[in-house]
Scaffold this active site. Structure first.
Site, PDB file in Angstrom:
ATOM      1  CE  LYS A  16      58.483  38.966  55.398  1.00  0.00           C
ATOM      2  NZ  LYS A  16      59.014  37.588  55.582  1.00  0.00           N
ATOM      3  CB  SER A  40      57.922  35.998  52.371  1.00  0.00           C
ATOM      4  OG  SER A  40      58.447  35.896  53.682  1.00  0.00           O
ATOM      5  CB  SER A  49      60.914  34.248  54.330  1.00  0.00           C
ATOM      6  OG  SER A  49      59.867  33.460  53.817  1.00  0.00           O
TER       7      SER A  49
END
Length: 572
Positions: A81, A157, A181
């Site tokens: 990420k 996310s 997320s």
């Protein structure tokens, strides 16, 4: 036969060790797929292909010498990420005000551990600004789409993480979770994801504040990769390394579905789920019974009347949970003792079997109160950098026309330390309700999303309000200060049979299962049966604190015995 790019990281690592394929060949394969498919998905937004190829060649050279490897991920191409630091790459977290930020001078602890295990980093994946949305879009990198349906969101996310795995652009991913997320994108994209126990995976190398609620964790196309990743990532950093080590407990008697005591939480009036989710849960219960899992209790949840009562009995612990040294003076207190041990050098006198709790705890208020406490503590955690002037400016925006939800959000963001601690005390009571609950059950299966992945919706305030010109002029109005997830106006999440959920309520299922730090593993639970969208449905498996490997073991059994596995989208 499963194509290489959809195989698990564990399987690919084994092929490299057997000499069936080289790291360079795999790396070039994934690069080719990113270049072929990612233009429409927009998942891998920061790329370091040249460095990846060089790294793969180096690892192949190590293996060619004597067949040795440097770790369990030797030669396996992965992504992380975007909010994870990778040496030589910028970390902007989707914020246009950080466009001129310098590149990272070192790797984050977790990236370094993955590299030390032999991984090859291909690049970094997309996220919403500040990791603060259940969709994935920002003005720096753009919008990420769901490979099953490009008109729909991959969740957020860690939406770029999930989309990259789903499309076969990477073998393993490192994400993060504070309000779902990891778990929401995993569910939306039909893959696996694990939200680790709070503090099991460190954020930085040295002394730093303890993060609240937010954790790191892996995403993958198989449950075996989650186990591999957790064993690699769970560790201690900073001065605590002098005395502490982590070893996540693994119950060897919990390998098959029939071995688990399972609670099913179907739905909740605070945040009802649609018929796609409910149908998947009901089918799961039927399948569990068919597969020999006889200890299944339907309709159970941690916040019912039974668990509101103060229970006068101690929590069960094994004798190996805690070793007391220095005549019981140095010890690990609380639930962390399932996984942490303390070693004071030179002390050989060890006494076993101490119990950390001798008080009675209760919980009243149901899931609605649990959700309020989560939102209260979340607001503080996500706005720690707010200045007193910004806080006052935010309070000044409250008028008689301010909605109740927005008013509460502003009050939570600007709350006093005393207010935060009152909420935290309530959270500790909630933890004990969970502990009593998990004395009776090994795992809790419940929804993580109110529906399958929904059509992308970037309307209202949000990422696009963070204009660089506006920020540079310091025009601090309400849109600048309030965390943008709570500023998206009247968005709703559509579901099957006309079901609609207020956008902010989506975090209920991820919030009440995260506020106390419990581990949770998401698995693909089939396809939408009622809405006819054919989108994947994901469910979560929650466990007691530090029993990460128990929730993963249950999901592994589901994948092996029940066929609950990743199914690639068409066209990839």
């Amino acid at each position: 036969m499963v194509p290489l790019y959809f195989e698990s990281a564990t399987s690919l690592a084994l092929k490299i060790r057997r000499g069936e394929i080289t790291s360079e060949e795999l790396t070039l394969l994934f690069i080719q797929r990113i270049e072929q498919f990612d233009a429409s998905i927009n998942a891998v937004v920061v790329r370091c292909f040249e460095e990846a190829i060089m790294r793969a060649k180096e690892l192949d050279g190590v293996f060619a010498k004597d067949g040795s490897t440097i770790g369990p991920l030797h030669g396996v191409p992965i992504t992380v990420k975007e909010n994870n630091d990778v040496k030589g790459l910028a970390t902007m977290v989707g914020d246009p005000t950080k466009k001129d930020a310098p590149v990272a001078y070192s790797n984050s602890p977790l990236v370094q551990r993955l590299l030390d295990a032999g991984a090859v980093i291909l690049g970094k994946t997309n996220l919403p600004i500040g990791c603060n949305d259940v969709q994935t879009y920002n003005t720096v990198y753009g919008t990420t789409s769901n490979p099953y349906d490009l008109s729909r969101t991959p969740g957020g996310s860690s939406g770029g993480s999930a989309a990259a795995l789903c499309a076969g652009l990477t073998a393993l991913e490192l994400g993060g979770d504070i309000g779902g997320s990891i778990r929401v994108p995993a569910a939306c994209c039909g893959i696996f994801g694990h939200k680790s126990t709070l503090s099991a995976i460190p954020f930085s190398y040295g002394p730093t504040r303890s993060h609240d609620i937010v954790v790191k964790g892996p995403l993958s196309r198989s449950s075996e990769d989650l186990e591999l990743a957790m064993k690699l990532l769970a560790h201690i950093e900073g001065p605590a390394k002098r005395a502490l080590t982590i070893k996540l407990p693994c119950n060897e008697k919990k390998k098959h579905l029939k071995d688990f005591r399972v609670a099913i939480w179907y739905d909740d009036a605070v945040c009802p789920v649609d018929s796609d989710i409910l149908t998947a849960l009901k089918k799961l219960v039927i399948n569990l019974n068919v597969l020999g899992c006889t200890h299944v209790v339907e309709g159970a949840k941690p916040f019912d009347e039974k668990n509101d009562v103060v229970v006068k009995r101690p929590l069960s612990r094994s004798s190996e949970d805690l070793k007391l040294t220095m005549k019981l003076l140095a010890h690990i207190k609380g639930l962390a003792k399932r996984a942490l041990t303390i070693k004071l050098f030179g002390c050989t006198h060890v006494v076993e079997g101490a119990k950390p709790f001798d008080e009675k705890y209760g919980w009243k208020g149901g899931s609605a109160k649990a959700f309020r406490i989560y939102k209260c503590l979340l607001a503080t955690e996500e706005n720690l950098t707010m200045t007193p002037e910004e806080a006052q400016a935010l309070l000044d925006t409250i008028t008689t026309n301010t909605t109740y939800e927005k008013r509460k959000q502003i009050e939570w963001i600007t709350q006093s330390a005393q207010s935060w601690h009152r909420a935290n005390i309530e959270r500790q009571n909630m933890r004990m309700a969970y502990e009593r609950f998990f004395e009776e059950f090994d795992v809790l299966v419940c929804p993580i999303c109110v529906s399958v992945a929904w059509p992308k919706d970037e309307s209202g305030s949000g990422s696009h309000e963070w204009e660089e010109q506006k920020r540079s002029q310091k025009q601090r109005d309400e849109c600048d200060v309030v965390q943008h997830f709570w500023q998206v106006g009247n968005r709703s999440i559509p579901g099957a049979d006309g079901h609609k959920t207020p956008y902010h309520d989506q975090v209920f299922w991820s919030g009440v299962t995260n506020i106390c730090g419990n581990p949770s593993t998401v698995f693909p639970a089939g396809r939408a049966a009622k809405s006819k969208t054919n989108m994947p449905v994901g469910l979560q498996v929650v466990g007691s604190e530090w029993n990460d490997l128990t929730t993963i073991a249950f999901v592994k059994a589901l994948e092996k015995e029940g066929g609950y596995s990743f199914v690639p989208p068409k066209g990839y």
